[in-house]
Design a protein around this motif. Structure first.
Motif, PDB file in Angstrom:
ATOM      1  N   SER A 127      55.530  23.778  14.446  1.00  0.00           N
ATOM      2  CA  SER A 127      55.756  22.369  14.758  1.00  0.00           C
ATOM      3  C   SER A 127      54.669  21.828  15.671  1.00  0.00           C
ATOM      4  CB  SER A 127      57.122  22.192  15.418  1.00  0.00           C
ATOM      5  OG  SER A 127      57.259  20.881  15.925  1.00  0.00           O
ATOM      6  N   THR A 160      54.725  18.857  16.943  1.00  0.00           N
ATOM      7  CA  THR A 160      55.442  18.131  18.003  1.00  0.00           C
ATOM      8  C   THR A 160      55.840  19.051  19.149  1.00  0.00           C
ATOM      9  OG1 THR A 160      56.296  16.520  16.414  1.00  0.00           O
ATOM     10  CG2 THR A 160      57.450  16.691  18.514  1.00  0.00           C
ATOM     11  N   GLN A 161      56.309  20.246  18.818  1.00  0.00           N
ATOM     12  CA  GLN A 161      56.724  21.190  19.853  1.00  0.00           C
ATOM     13  C   GLN A 161      55.527  21.798  20.580  1.00  0.00           C
ATOM     14  OE1 GLN A 161      59.374  24.118  18.227  1.00  0.00           O
ATOM     15  NE2 GLN A 161      60.913  22.614  17.598  1.00  0.00           N
ATOM     16  N   PRO A 219      53.039  17.998  22.105  1.00  0.00           N
ATOM     17  CA  PRO A 219      53.824  16.754  22.082  1.00  0.00           C
ATOM     18  C   PRO A 219      52.970  15.490  22.098  1.00  0.00           C
ATOM     19  CG  PRO A 219      54.727  18.314  23.671  1.00  0.00           C
ATOM     20  CD  PRO A 219      53.425  18.883  23.212  1.00  0.00           C
ATOM     21  N   GLU A 220      51.771  15.578  22.671  1.00  0.00           N
ATOM     22  CA  GLU A 220      50.900  14.402  22.734  1.00  0.00           C
ATOM     23  C   GLU A 220      50.415  13.961  21.346  1.00  0.00           C
ATOM     24  OE1 GLU A 220      48.273  18.057  23.352  1.00  0.00           O
ATOM     25  OE2 GLU A 220      50.302  17.379  23.844  1.00  0.00           O
ATOM     26  N   ALA A 229      52.479  14.047  18.672  1.00  0.00           N
ATOM     27  CA  ALA A 229      53.676  13.673  17.909  1.00  0.00           C
ATOM     28  C   ALA A 229      53.542  12.279  17.328  1.00  0.00           C
ATOM     29  CB  ALA A 229      54.913  13.761  18.800  1.00  0.00           C
ATOM     30  N   GLY A 230      53.696  12.196  16.014  1.00  0.00           N
ATOM     31  CA  GLY A 230      53.656  10.908  15.337  1.00  0.00           C
ATOM     32  C   GLY A 230      52.270  10.327  15.162  1.00  0.00           C
ATOM     33  N   LYS A 231      51.239  11.035  15.622  1.00  0.00           N
ATOM     34  CA  LYS A 231      49.880  10.492  15.561  1.00  0.00           C
ATOM     35  C   LYS A 231      49.041  11.106  14.437  1.00  0.00           C
ATOM     36  CE  LYS A 231      49.787   9.522  20.525  1.00  0.00           C
ATOM     37  NZ  LYS A 231      49.123   9.826  21.834  1.00  0.00           N
ATOM     38  N   GLN A 237      44.505  19.760  17.200  1.00  0.00           N
ATOM     39  CA  GLN A 237      44.173  19.056  18.444  1.00  0.00           C
ATOM     40  C   GLN A 237      42.669  18.792  18.533  1.00  0.00           C
ATOM     41  OE1 GLN A 237      46.370  18.262  21.542  1.00  0.00           O
ATOM     42  NE2 GLN A 237      44.596  16.895  21.382  1.00  0.00           N
ATOM     43  N   LYS A 242      55.430  18.357  11.268  1.00  0.00           N
ATOM     44  CA  LYS A 242      55.366  17.327  12.303  1.00  0.00           C
ATOM     45  C   LYS A 242      55.904  17.838  13.635  1.00  0.00           C
ATOM     46  CE  LYS A 242      57.664  14.026  10.312  1.00  0.00           C
ATOM     47  NZ  LYS A 242      58.253  12.695  10.091  1.00  0.00           N
TER      48      LYS A 242
END
Length: 287
Positions: free
Chosen positions: A46, A48-49, A52-53, A55-57, A270, A287
């Motif tokens: 994941s 997101t996990q 987190p920065e 997430a959704g981007k 990242q 995600k």
């Protein structure tokens, strides 16, 4: 060497070959355990996990469906990808001997079905009779068969996940039928058609002036960017391992949308995000 000795050796070789073939492909093959070990499911990672920065981007494409949990290019792999909410789910298509588009990546049928020949050598009915002998958790999908393009597209009706179709054939004459299939399902504004072959993308463009195209390239350069621009509404989709920040910036600086494949770690996701990339393709990330 005497003639009888040669004949005897040939017979021995044939027997050994037949024994190896049965061991590899037979219903009680000792290699089944090895194939199961090699094709174990993998727990998705994941984003997101882990980051987190992000997430959704990031817009994430499922490479050949969610192939970490189900055999690649099968309906269960795409059902899982859609349920997971991927941005898009990529497939590979080839034509059968009777002209049907089906989902399959490899040159030969042996790698997935342990049958001789290629997709183009078989009709649809024959291909539909083959169970998968490899692929993630293939033993859990004994009733799954090779899907047609139409069956794949049916999954995306009403879904937010976009179908992404890679043409894996050298045939140019039937490409219009791919566009027709997409339009017949009302997915022309959602579907993405992709290819390494510029001429195939040009042919697709003859049938539809607006459908989104992605030009697959190994290494980004100005020539590839110019070719993508010439098609209109065409992205670059490039090999992550072969492109550095300079190549990526060359594309992004010219307002050409860019996706990178195949990105299988959050660290790499990242890194790309920091370079300005918002679209990646993956085997394992979610995600």
């Amino acid at each position: 060497m005497k003639k009888k000795t040669k004949i005897f050796l040939i017979i021995i070789l044939i027997v050994i070959f037949a024994a190896l073939l049965f061991a590899l492909c037979g219903p009680v093959s000792p290699f089944t355990g090895i194939r199961k070990l090699y094709n174990k499911p993998q727990e998705p990672i994941s984003v997101t996990q882990e980051a987190p920065e992000l997430a959704g981007k990031l817009h994430i494409t499922a490479h050949r469906g969610m192939n970490s949990l189900a055999p690649e290019n099968t309906l269960p792999a795409y059902e899982k990808a859609i349920a997971q909410g991927y941005y898009s789910a990529e497939c590979d298509i080839k034509q059968t001997s009777d002209g049907t588009w089906v989902l399959y990546h490899d040159p030969l049928l042996f790698t997935r079905f342990q049958k001789w020949g290629a997709v183009g050598d078989k009709d649809l009915a024959t291909l539909k009779s083959y169970p998968y002998k490899t692929g993630t958790a293939f033993w859990e999908y004994t009733d799954v068969r090779i899907p047609t393009l139409d069956e794949y597209l049916d999954l995306f009706a009403g879904s937010k996940t976009r179908p992404q179709i890679e043409i894996k054939t050298s045939n140019y004459d039937s490409l219009g039928s791919v566009v027709e299939a997409v339009k017949a399902k009302g997915l022309e504004k959602s579907a993405i058609i992709i290819s390494f072959d510029l001429e195939q993308l040009k042919e697709i463009r003859k049938y539809d002036s607006e459908i989104e195209l992605w030009y697959l390239v190994y290494r980004i350069n100005q020539k590839k960017i110019d070719e993508a621009k010439s098609l209109g509404n065409c992205w670059i989709s490039a090999d992550f391992d072969l492109n550095n920040e300079k190549n990526i910036n060359l594309c992004l600086s010219q307002n050409v949308e860019l996706s990178l494949w195949t990105v299988n770690s959050v660290k790499d996701a990242q890194k790309l995000y920091d370079m300005g990339i918002r679209y990646i393709e993956t085997d394992i990330l979610i995600k």
